[in-house]
Motif scaffolding. Sequence first.
Motif, mmCIF file in Angstrom:
data_model
loop_
_atom_site.group_PDB
_atom_site.id
_atom_site.type_symbol
_atom_site.label_atom_id
_atom_site.label_comp_id
_atom_site.label_asym_id
_atom_site.label_seq_id
_atom_site.Cartn_x
_atom_site.Cartn_y
_atom_site.Cartn_z
ATOM 1 N N ARG A 176 15.553 16.047 -18.813
ATOM 2 C CA ARG A 176 16.623 16.793 -19.456
ATOM 3 C C ARG A 176 17.986 16.613 -18.788
ATOM 4 O O ARG A 176 19.020 16.682 -19.446
ATOM 5 N N TYR A 177 18.008 16.427 -17.466
ATOM 6 C CA TYR A 177 19.298 16.509 -16.771
ATOM 7 C C TYR A 177 19.819 15.175 -16.246
ATOM 8 O O TYR A 177 21.013 15.016 -16.047
ATOM 9 N N ASP A 178 18.916 14.242 -15.970
ATOM 10 C CA ASP A 178 19.346 13.010 -15.303
ATOM 11 C C ASP A 178 19.890 12.020 -16.331
ATOM 12 O O ASP A 178 19.238 11.035 -16.681
ATOM 13 N N SER A 179 21.118 12.248 -16.786
ATOM 14 C CA SER A 179 21.667 11.478 -17.908
ATOM 15 C C SER A 179 21.750 9.994 -17.618
ATOM 16 O O SER A 179 21.553 9.171 -18.507
ATOM 17 N N ASN A 180 22.091 9.596 -16.384
ATOM 18 C CA ASN A 180 22.259 8.166 -16.097
ATOM 19 C C ASN A 180 21.027 7.544 -15.437
ATOM 20 O O ASN A 180 21.086 6.426 -14.934
ATOM 21 N N ASN A 181 19.892 8.273 -15.456
ATOM 22 C CA ASN A 181 18.605 7.738 -14.984
ATOM 23 C C ASN A 181 18.633 7.119 -13.596
ATOM 24 O O ASN A 181 18.025 6.080 -13.362
ATOM 25 N N ASN A 182 19.326 7.754 -12.653
ATOM 26 C CA ASN A 182 19.305 7.211 -11.287
ATOM 27 C C ASN A 182 18.424 8.054 -10.359
ATOM 28 O O ASN A 182 18.528 7.963 -9.136
ATOM 29 N N HIS A 198 22.489 26.601 -5.482
ATOM 30 C CA HIS A 198 21.309 27.313 -5.007
ATOM 31 C C HIS A 198 20.083 26.397 -5.000
ATOM 32 O O HIS A 198 19.230 26.489 -4.129
ATOM 33 N N PHE A 199 19.999 25.523 -5.987
ATOM 34 C CA PHE A 199 18.878 24.581 -6.073
ATOM 35 C C PHE A 199 19.016 23.430 -5.073
ATOM 36 O O PHE A 199 18.023 22.849 -4.658
ATOM 37 N N ASP A 200 20.269 23.102 -4.738
ATOM 38 C CA ASP A 200 20.527 21.944 -3.861
ATOM 39 C C ASP A 200 20.293 22.343 -2.405
ATOM 40 O O ASP A 200 21.215 22.595 -1.638
ATOM 41 N N LYS A 201 19.022 22.388 -2.030
ATOM 42 C CA LYS A 201 18.637 22.964 -0.741
ATOM 43 C C LYS A 201 19.184 22.191 0.440
ATOM 44 O O LYS A 201 19.432 22.760 1.492
ATOM 45 N N ASN A 202 19.321 20.869 0.323
ATOM 46 C CA ASN A 202 19.822 20.105 1.476
ATOM 47 C C ASN A 202 21.316 19.789 1.365
ATOM 48 O O ASN A 202 21.848 18.987 2.121
ATOM 49 N N ASP A 203 21.990 20.455 0.431
ATOM 50 C CA ASP A 203 23.456 20.391 0.340
ATOM 51 C C ASP A 203 24.023 18.980 0.268
ATOM 52 O O ASP A 203 25.084 18.704 0.818
ATOM 53 N N ASP A 204 23.312 18.065 -0.397
ATOM 54 C CA ASP A 204 23.877 16.720 -0.527
ATOM 55 C C ASP A 204 24.508 16.516 -1.906
ATOM 56 O O ASP A 204 24.814 15.381 -2.301
ATOM 57 N N LEU A 205 24.701 17.611 -2.638
ATOM 58 C CA LEU A 205 25.380 17.607 -3.936
ATOM 59 C C LEU A 205 24.636 16.821 -5.009
ATOM 60 O O LEU A 205 25.238 16.314 -5.963
ATOM 61 N N LYS A 206 23.325 16.694 -4.838
ATOM 62 C CA LYS A 206 22.502 16.159 -5.915
ATOM 63 C C LYS A 206 21.126 16.809 -5.823
ATOM 64 O O LYS A 206 20.708 17.233 -4.735
ATOM 65 N N LEU A 207 20.455 16.893 -6.966
ATOM 66 C CA LEU A 207 19.101 17.441 -6.985
ATOM 67 C C LEU A 207 18.124 16.287 -7.009
ATOM 68 O O LEU A 207 18.202 15.404 -7.865
ATOM 69 N N THR A 208 17.220 16.294 -6.029
ATOM 70 C CA THR A 208 16.208 15.241 -5.913
ATOM 71 C C THR A 208 14.860 15.916 -5.638
ATOM 72 O O THR A 208 14.817 17.125 -5.395
#
Length: 150
Positions: A66-72, A101-111
């Motif tokens: 749903r969220y990863d629009s550019n498939n990276n 809040h979801f970005d637990k390691n504060d790298d500005l991306k959700l992985t």
Amino acid sequence: MFDRVLLVLASVAAYSHAHSPRQSGCAHNGIFFTPNEVVGKTIMDMDKNGDGTLEQSEVVSEFVTRYDSNNNNEISEAEFVIKWMLRYHDGRDFAMYLFHHFDKNDDLKLTPADFLALRAEIDSDGDGKLSEAEFRTFMIDIYKNCVPGI
Ligand SMILES: [Ca+2]
Ligand SMILES: [Ca+2]
Ligand SMILES: [Ca+2]
């Protein structure tokens, strides 16, 4: 001394204002879904097999499709915020707050690393499974504590 008392009073006032639910832009919802309704929808979206438990594979699959629009294989703040607003009609402030809040390691991306850390946080009874009730409690707390601009 008197100045000190005033200072303490002022910070108490600021604190209680910041932590009052529904007094912030976070509560804005474009078509007036309540937080409970939004959380219900997110659970329906994630629980692909409808068994009341959110498997890691279900959560990852929901976010990637749903969220990863550019498939990276990462979800940027921009990807997350626009999709969350479109789907659940929460305001931008809340969507941004949620992303951080979801970005637990504060790298500005959700992985997947963030989802693993979140899973441990949300699994309050420690049985290794994420129940709907655990997820709901976690999300409603975020709505209650949301402060815009953080
Ligand atoms: Ca499931
Ligand atoms: Ca991250
Ligand atoms: Ca659990």
